[in-house]
Design a protein around this motif. Sequence first.
Motif, PDB file in Angstrom:
ATOM      1  N   ASP A 191       0.810  -1.222   0.000  1.00 54.04           N
ATOM      2  CA  ASP A 191       0.000   0.000   0.000  1.00 54.04           C
ATOM      3  C   ASP A 191       0.838   1.265   0.000  1.00 54.04           C
ATOM      4  O   ASP A 191       0.495   2.256  -0.662  1.00 54.04           O
ATOM      5  CB  ASP A 191      -0.954   0.018   1.200  1.00 54.04           C
ATOM      6  N   GLU A 192       1.944   1.275   0.746  1.00 58.27           N
ATOM      7  CA  GLU A 192       2.770   2.474   0.805  1.00 58.27           C
ATOM      8  C   GLU A 192       3.445   2.794  -0.521  1.00 58.27           C
ATOM      9  O   GLU A 192       3.807   3.951  -0.775  1.00 58.27           O
ATOM     10  CB  GLU A 192       3.845   2.318   1.892  1.00 58.27           C
ATOM     11  N   ILE A 193       3.595   1.772  -1.390  1.00 60.25           N
ATOM     12  CA  ILE A 193       4.231   1.975  -2.686  1.00 60.25           C
ATOM     13  C   ILE A 193       3.215   2.375  -3.753  1.00 60.25           C
ATOM     14  O   ILE A 193       3.464   3.264  -4.563  1.00 60.25           O
ATOM     15  CB  ILE A 193       4.967   0.690  -3.134  1.00 60.25           C
ATOM     16  N   VAL A 194       2.081   1.720  -3.767  1.00 58.54           N
ATOM     17  CA  VAL A 194       1.110   1.943  -4.852  1.00 58.54           C
ATOM     18  C   VAL A 194       0.187   3.120  -4.577  1.00 58.54           C
ATOM     19  O   VAL A 194      -0.571   3.534  -5.458  1.00 58.54           O
ATOM     20  CB  VAL A 194       0.281   0.671  -5.124  1.00 58.54           C
ATOM     21  N   THR A 195       0.228   3.674  -3.357  1.00 58.65           N
ATOM     22  CA  THR A 195      -0.541   4.874  -3.050  1.00 58.65           C
ATOM     23  C   THR A 195       0.386   5.884  -2.379  1.00 58.65           C
ATOM     24  O   THR A 195       1.452   5.538  -1.870  1.00 58.65           O
ATOM     25  CB  THR A 195      -1.712   4.588  -2.089  1.00 58.65           C
ATOM     26  N   ILE A 196      -0.013   7.140  -2.376  1.00 61.41           N
ATOM     27  CA  ILE A 196       0.705   8.164  -1.649  1.00 61.41           C
ATOM     28  C   ILE A 196      -0.317   9.088  -0.996  1.00 61.41           C
ATOM     29  O   ILE A 196      -1.142   9.691  -1.662  1.00 61.41           O
ATOM     30  CB  ILE A 196       1.675   8.949  -2.575  1.00 61.41           C
ATOM     31  N   ARG A 197      -0.323   9.084   0.331  1.00 63.15           N
ATOM     32  CA  ARG A 197      -1.253   9.892   1.129  1.00 63.15           C
ATOM     33  C   ARG A 197      -2.695   9.686   0.671  1.00 63.15           C
ATOM     34  O   ARG A 197      -3.465  10.621   0.509  1.00 63.15           O
ATOM     35  CB  ARG A 197      -0.862  11.363   1.096  1.00 63.15           C
ATOM     36  N   GLY A 198      -3.026   8.408   0.423  1.00 62.14           N
ATOM     37  CA  GLY A 198      -4.391   8.050   0.075  1.00 62.14           C
ATOM     38  C   GLY A 198      -4.732   8.114  -1.390  1.00 62.14           C
ATOM     39  O   GLY A 198      -5.848   7.741  -1.787  1.00 62.14           O
ATOM     40  N   VAL A 199      -3.820   8.564  -2.233  1.00 57.93           N
ATOM     41  CA  VAL A 199      -4.070   8.666  -3.676  1.00 57.93           C
ATOM     42  C   VAL A 199      -3.360   7.522  -4.376  1.00 57.93           C
ATOM     43  O   VAL A 199      -2.149   7.326  -4.221  1.00 57.93           O
ATOM     44  CB  VAL A 199      -3.567  10.017  -4.228  1.00 57.93           C
ATOM     45  N   ARG A 200      -4.115   6.743  -5.176  1.00 60.69           N
ATOM     46  CA  ARG A 200      -3.536   5.585  -5.864  1.00 60.69           C
ATOM     47  C   ARG A 200      -2.659   6.047  -7.018  1.00 60.69           C
ATOM     48  O   ARG A 200      -3.045   6.886  -7.828  1.00 60.69           O
ATOM     49  CB  ARG A 200      -4.640   4.668  -6.369  1.00 60.69           C
ATOM     50  N   LEU A 201      -1.435   5.478  -7.092  1.00 54.97           N
ATOM     51  CA  LEU A 201      -0.490   5.785  -8.158  1.00 54.97           C
ATOM     52  C   LEU A 201      -0.428   4.699  -9.220  1.00 54.97           C
ATOM     53  O   LEU A 201      -0.154   4.976 -10.377  1.00 54.97           O
ATOM     54  CB  LEU A 201       0.913   5.977  -7.569  1.00 54.97           C
ATOM     55  N   ALA A 202      -0.625   3.453  -8.802  1.00 56.94           N
ATOM     56  CA  ALA A 202      -0.474   2.313  -9.702  1.00 56.94           C
ATOM     57  C   ALA A 202      -1.827   1.649  -9.936  1.00 56.94           C
ATOM     58  O   ALA A 202      -2.756   1.809  -9.133  1.00 56.94           O
ATOM     59  CB  ALA A 202       0.507   1.309  -9.104  1.00 56.94           C
ATOM     60  N   PRO A 203      -1.981   0.891 -11.027  1.00 55.80           N
ATOM     61  CA  PRO A 203      -3.252   0.216 -11.293  1.00 55.80           C
ATOM     62  C   PRO A 203      -3.639  -0.742 -10.176  1.00 55.80           C
ATOM     63  O   PRO A 203      -2.780  -1.293  -9.464  1.00 55.80           O
ATOM     64  CB  PRO A 203      -2.973  -0.545 -12.594  1.00 55.80           C
ATOM     65  N   GLU A 204      -4.923  -0.945  -9.992  1.00 59.26           N
ATOM     66  CA  GLU A 204      -5.432  -1.915  -9.021  1.00 59.26           C
ATOM     67  C   GLU A 204      -4.783  -3.281  -9.264  1.00 59.26           C
ATOM     68  O   GLU A 204      -4.627  -3.709 -10.406  1.00 59.26           O
ATOM     69  CB  GLU A 204      -6.950  -2.050  -9.144  1.00 59.26           C
ATOM     70  N   GLY A 205      -4.412  -3.928  -8.195  1.00 62.24           N
ATOM     71  CA  GLY A 205      -3.826  -5.256  -8.306  1.00 62.24           C
ATOM     72  C   GLY A 205      -2.317  -5.269  -8.453  1.00 62.24           C
ATOM     73  O   GLY A 205      -1.709  -6.349  -8.474  1.00 62.24           O
ATOM     74  N   THR A 206      -1.690  -4.084  -8.561  1.00 67.76           N
ATOM     75  CA  THR A 206      -0.238  -4.025  -8.688  1.00 67.76           C
ATOM     76  C   THR A 206       0.423  -4.513  -7.406  1.00 67.76           C
ATOM     77  O   THR A 206       0.092  -4.053  -6.319  1.00 67.76           O
ATOM     78  CB  THR A 206       0.227  -2.588  -8.985  1.00 67.76           C
ATOM     79  N   GLN A 207       1.361  -5.451  -7.526  1.00 65.16           N
ATOM     80  CA  GLN A 207       2.118  -5.946  -6.390  1.00 65.16           C
ATOM     81  C   GLN A 207       3.381  -5.106  -6.209  1.00 65.16           C
ATOM     82  O   GLN A 207       3.856  -4.447  -7.137  1.00 65.16           O
ATOM     83  CB  GLN A 207       2.486  -7.412  -6.592  1.00 65.16           C
ATOM     84  N   ALA A 208       3.942  -5.112  -5.017  1.00 67.70           N
ATOM     85  CA  ALA A 208       5.118  -4.290  -4.750  1.00 67.70           C
ATOM     86  C   ALA A 208       5.978  -4.916  -3.672  1.00 67.70           C
ATOM     87  O   ALA A 208       5.489  -5.661  -2.819  1.00 67.70           O
ATOM     88  CB  ALA A 208       4.691  -2.880  -4.318  1.00 67.70           C
ATOM     89  N   LEU A 209       7.262  -4.613  -3.715  1.00 60.80           N
ATOM     90  CA  LEU A 209       8.188  -4.894  -2.625  1.00 60.80           C
ATOM     91  C   LEU A 209       8.417  -3.593  -1.881  1.00 60.80           C
ATOM     92  O   LEU A 209       8.618  -2.553  -2.490  1.00 60.80           O
ATOM     93  CB  LEU A 209       9.522  -5.427  -3.160  1.00 60.80           C
ATOM     94  N   ASN A 210       8.435  -3.654  -0.568  1.00 64.65           N
ATOM     95  CA  ASN A 210       8.558  -2.420   0.203  1.00 64.65           C
ATOM     96  C   ASN A 210       9.464  -2.608   1.423  1.00 64.65           C
ATOM     97  O   ASN A 210       9.029  -2.503   2.569  1.00 64.65           O
ATOM     98  CB  ASN A 210       7.170  -1.928   0.649  1.00 64.65           C
ATOM     99  N   PRO A 211      10.778  -2.887   1.195  1.00 63.56           N
ATOM    100  CA  PRO A 211      11.682  -2.935   2.342  1.00 63.56           C
ATOM    101  C   PRO A 211      11.819  -1.536   2.935  1.00 63.56           C
ATOM    102  O   PRO A 211      12.135  -0.581   2.225  1.00 63.56           O
ATOM    103  CB  PRO A 211      12.997  -3.430   1.739  1.00 63.56           C
ATOM    104  N   ALA A 212      11.596  -1.411   4.244  1.00 64.82           N
ATOM    105  CA  ALA A 212      11.656  -0.092   4.871  1.00 64.82           C
ATOM    106  C   ALA A 212      13.085   0.361   5.125  1.00 64.82           C
ATOM    107  O   ALA A 212      13.330   1.556   5.323  1.00 64.82           O
ATOM    108  CB  ALA A 212      10.884  -0.115   6.191  1.00 64.82           C
ATOM    109  N   PHE A 213      14.033  -0.580   5.112  1.00 65.22           N
ATOM    110  CA  PHE A 213      15.415  -0.272   5.440  1.00 65.22           C
ATOM    111  C   PHE A 213      16.339  -0.976   4.456  1.00 65.22           C
ATOM    112  O   PHE A 213      15.944  -1.923   3.773  1.00 65.22           O
ATOM    113  CB  PHE A 213      15.755  -0.735   6.864  1.00 65.22           C
ATOM    114  N   ASP A 214      17.577  -0.505   4.381  1.00 63.81           N
ATOM    115  CA  ASP A 214      18.637  -1.257   3.717  1.00 63.81           C
ATOM    116  C   ASP A 214      19.835  -1.311   4.663  1.00 63.81           C
ATOM    117  O   ASP A 214      19.815  -0.715   5.744  1.00 63.81           O
ATOM    118  CB  ASP A 214      19.006  -0.667   2.345  1.00 63.81           C
TER     119      ASP A 214
END
Length: 316
Positions: free
Chosen positions: A274-297
Amino acid sequence: MRTIDWVDGAIELVDQTLLPDKCVTLRIETVGELVDAIRRLAVRGAPALGVAGALGVLLADGEPAQVAEQIAALRAARPTAVNLAWGVDQAAAQLPRGREAVLAAALRVRDDDLAACRAMGERGADLLEGDRLRIMTVCNTGGLAAVERGTALGVVQTLHERGRLAEVLALETRPLLQGARLTTWELARMGAPHRLIADSAGPYLLAKGGVDAVLIGADRIAANGDTANKIGSYALALGAERAGVPFIVVAPETTIDPGTPSGDQIDIEDRGADEIVTIRGVRLAPEGTQALNPAFDVTPHDLITAIVTDKRVIRP
């Protein structure tokens, strides 16, 4: 302003999810409320999480088994930052001695953080040579990430107070924009000159010259010096190495975890799509888009020029 404190039998903390639009103080009266605040990043930053963990033990109630369950949930609310579990353990160790002993331990964690942040600021500013320094940083490492002043941004504040700061280049810090929302807010409040840059611009601007040092915080430092910090830190370390720019980690001694031999053993939190495909509640990517979201490196120790703590300077 304090990010977090103990006030009249409850925890009061700044809700960082609402900044910079609104500065709202939450009153936290249960462990469940605190766990929720930690998980949704209303309170964040390794030192602040350590203080939150210690104060949170005071909110645990019920039978001994219930108290133990609440403390375990609090301890595990975020896995990468070692300070959270450390803070919980400092206060929980005093439970057999009664509530007043727990309160004294928790307040000692808070007060030690205040002293540590000032010491890191002084030691870090002393380490850097030259006047009119241009500093690059990622995420948020100021008072919002601690109780007051902060870690890497605490060094910046000390440089500014000494008249040695030319400018801060702050990375926006996707996906949750802690640099854009929080660091710029803090820099503006301290009157420090700054500009915001896209995350991907950091290594390029290092290569072009004009940056005197990269300062970052840390969520966990392994025994060999490998450092976990906000995603994007490793790219800055590579860029700094190539450009010959000092890459400095600023964190309290409590962030060093001798029980973790190297960065390979650090548990990196994935915060979901969710944090990748949306930003502050606004969807950026198409519905169903999967994402990787490591918070740290993890930045390997051989890319780190120095680790500045409240006690010492370590050169990995």
